[in-house]
Write an enzyme that holds these catalytic residues in place. Structure first.
Site, short mmCIF file in Angstrom:
data_model
loop_
_atom_site.label_atom_id
_atom_site.label_comp_id
_atom_site.label_asym_id
_atom_site.label_seq_id
_atom_site.Cartn_x
_atom_site.Cartn_y
_atom_site.Cartn_z
N ASP A 110 3.68 -87.59 54.08
CA ASP A 110 4.88 -88.39 54.31
C ASP A 110 5.33 -89.17 53.07
O ASP A 110 6.50 -89.50 52.94
CB ASP A 110 4.61 -89.37 55.46
CG ASP A 110 4.33 -88.64 56.77
OD1 ASP A 110 5.09 -87.72 57.10
OD2 ASP A 110 3.34 -89.01 57.44
N GLY A 111 4.39 -89.47 52.17
CA GLY A 111 4.72 -90.28 51.01
C GLY A 111 5.76 -89.65 50.10
O GLY A 111 6.60 -90.35 49.53
N ARG B 113 -9.80 -89.47 50.50
CA ARG B 113 -8.67 -88.55 50.51
C ARG B 113 -9.11 -87.10 50.45
O ARG B 113 -8.43 -86.21 50.99
CB ARG B 113 -7.74 -88.88 49.33
CG ARG B 113 -6.52 -87.98 49.25
CD ARG B 113 -5.52 -88.47 48.23
NE ARG B 113 -4.80 -89.64 48.72
CZ ARG B 113 -3.71 -89.56 49.48
NH1 ARG B 113 -3.25 -88.38 49.85
NH2 ARG B 113 -3.11 -90.65 49.88
N ASP C 30 5.93 -96.65 55.56
CA ASP C 30 5.72 -95.19 55.57
C ASP C 30 4.38 -94.82 54.93
O ASP C 30 4.27 -93.81 54.22
CB ASP C 30 6.86 -94.48 54.85
CG ASP C 30 8.16 -94.54 55.63
OD1 ASP C 30 8.18 -95.17 56.70
OD2 ASP C 30 9.17 -93.98 55.16
#
Length: 586
Positions: free
Chosen positions: A218-219, A322, A554
């Site tokens: 989304d980034g 991540r 976001d």
């Protein structure tokens, strides 16, 4: 050679019907019938022992190409239909093997003259493409290639470091071949640093593109949207359709798109295949954006959420995991639950005048305009071309050499009209802007926030204020917080609402776990947890009274302090791929 097919398409208007050969099954004959939603296929020769009929839902079809044989003596024409049905075998959620490619090639040989056969093949291809793209046709329509818009041109922006670092591999293996079958021309750019996509879209010539697609989490789409809003021509720029192909850790918007299409909730590669198929269908829906202002006066535009407390803590603190992909959030949740924090804050909001929860999902259809746009061909740093990706085309006359697995030189080849031109890309010198950000970096356009007052002033008297200890505050405007977190099942892309959800202090760890487990199915509100509140609002303000904490917009960390936002209904356009076709879900 033409015939009307039997009762298996009874009740549906038959747009086209015919009898054709098959490639490469020599001697086989099939009866085909096309309705508005399905392609019916029945084998005639050799006659099957049982009634063998295949129904291909057009919602699973991405494209159709007309072909010609390399053999000069072959006067037949061919058309190939490319579909991505669900596998019959049930697979685990997120395994990435839920859909498989199915290409069927039919031989049009009803005439001795190639041109007559080609006209039939082109008619079938045009009809199938029109239905896939949502262009209305009927049995009375004079179906011809002229009904179709020109092939779309998409700019794909890929973050090679997103998620588990598989974005480029997945894109080359799954995305590019599928969109080539859908006659989509593209350029693919790998981003090299934070805000690279933001800088690029601030300076590109938007008239050259029919859409901008983030191949990441989304980034990257957050960067694209804000880059568009930072252009002096933001009012026109923000109307260009944007899309997302999920290759990151947080794939909330992709989960919402998947849900909007009525598809089963999936993860990973399976979600990517679903979203790529929907991208090929081209339909566009309005998308709400929320203008968010932080303590320093910085203004940005958000399409997902603003979070404080538990959700933002997990989002940012799990960055160290991540490499695990989406599993990082599960681990981050467990770590944060072990040391659950509460935050003192003041939450103010303007309630929505009417409730629109559980409103039927919008089924909007948008077709790209006809006519070609002038293009300038310039070199592009780290870009990939769109040529030579369709498997069948490798065996065709005039295409690139066939791989070992492709048919022999006697196989069909495409007509010259089926080959797309190479893509193009250029920067447009916009006044006050340069491709790397330029003099106006940080400037944000956009409509005025008429519902907000400056952060230093008290909120209007019509607002509601709650001061309390919170475990989390979440202002969300999409249905999903993650690909597998159905956080706001009543949210729609363009409902003009911010769904304000907050959990007050006093909730036990066990109750919080139950909430998040139920959120996977969107049933957490049914638990009637006394600590959970949901309010649909038009605008909100959050004033943290705890000295330390994390705020995200976001999923991106922003400065800590007072923050407020207002929804702007339908400001952007999102490629959702949902038209009149019904996509199979089982």
């Amino acid at each position: 050679m033409s015939l009307v097919l039997g009762p298996y398409c009874e009740g549906a208007e038959t747009l086209l019907h015919g009898e054709f050969g098959a490639y490469p099954s020599k001697g086989a004959r099939y009866a085909l019938s096309l309705t508005r939603t399905e392609l019916h296929i029945q084998r005639l020769v050799p006659k099957p022992e049982t009634d063998q009929r295949t129904v291909v839902p057009l919602a699973e079809v991405v494209g159709c190409h007309t072909l010609r044989s390399r053999a000069p003596a072959d006067q037949s024409a061919y058309f190939s239909v490319y579909a991505y049905p669900l596998k019959k075998r049930k697979v685990a959620v997120g395994s990435g093997r839920g859909r498989q490619r199915a290409a069927r090639t039919f031989q049009v040989d009803g005439a001795q003259d190639y041109e007559k056969n080609r006209a039939v093949a082109e008619k079938w291809a045009a009809a199938i493409k029109c239905l896939v793209l949502g262009i209305p046709v009927s049995s009375e329509t004079d179906i011809a290639p002229s009904l179709l818009p020109r092939p779309r041109r998409l700019l794909l922006l890929l973050n090679p470091f997103g998620g588990r670092g598989l974005a480029l591999q997945w894109c080359q293996t799954y995305v590019l071949p599928m969109i080539a079958e859908a006659d989509v021309s593209f350029n693919l750019i790998q981003t090299e640093r934070p805000n690279h996509a933001r800088e690029l879209v601030k300076g590109i010539r938007l008239a050259e593109w029919d859409g901008l697609v983030a191949v990441s989490g989304d980034g990257l789409l957050y960067e694209v949207l804000n880059g568009l809003m930072e252009r002096p021509d933001w009012e026109e720029a923000i109307k260009i359709p944007v899309g997302i192909l999920p290759c990151g850790s947080g794939n909330a918007l992709a989960g919402a798109i998947n849900c909007n299409a009525g598809l089963e909730q999936v993860l990973g590669l399976e979600l990517l295949l679903n979203c790529t198929m929907l991208l090929c269908h081209a339909a566009v829906s309005p998308l709400d954006l929320v203008a968010v202002t932080t303590a320093s006066g910085t203004r940005c535009f958000s399409c997902l959420s603003v979070a404080w407390g538990f959700v933002s803590d997990v989002d940012i603190e799990s960055e160290k995991y991540r490499h695990m992909g989406a599993a990082r959030f599960t681990l981050g949740t467990l770590v944060r639950l072990a040391s659950l924090h509460t935050y003192r804050g003041r939450l103010s909001y303007l309630p929505a005048a009417e409730a629109v929860a559980h409103r039927p999902i919008s089924r909007s259809i948008t077709v790209a305009p006809n006519g070609r746009l002038p293009l300038q061909r310039l070199p592009l740093h780290r870009a990939l071309s769109d040529m030579g990706l369709c498997e069948e085309r490798h065996a065709f006359h005039g295409a690139e050499p066939a791989p070992a697995s492709c048919p022999s030189p006697g196989s069909p080849s495409p007509s010259s009209a089926s080959v797309l031109p190479p893509p193009s890309f250029s920067f447009e010198p916009v006044a006050g802007l340069s491709p790397d950000g330029g003099a106006n970096e940080g400037w944000v356009g956009g409509p005025p926030d008429e519902l907000l007052v400056p952060l230093g002033q008290p909120v209007p008297a019509s607002w509601v204020t709650v001061e309390d200890d919170f475990v989390l505050v979440l202002a969300i405007y999409q249905s999903h917080l993650g690909a597998d977190l159905f956080a706001a099942p009543f949210a729609r892309f363009d409902d003009g609402l911010v769904h304000l959800c907050f959990v007050k202090a006093g909730i036990s760890r066990a109750a919080l776990i139950r909430l998040f487990l139920a959120m996977e199915k969107g049933s957490h509100f049914e638990l009637e947890c006394p600590h959970l509140t949901h309010v649909p609002v038009r605008a909100f303000r959050l004033e943290p009274l705890t000295r330390k904490g994390i705020l995200t917009v976001d999923g991106e960390r922003v400065e800590y302090g007072p923050i407020q936002g207002q929804v702007h209904r339908g400001l952007a356009n999102l490629i959702t791929g949902v038209n009149r076709l019904k996509i199979a879900t089982s």
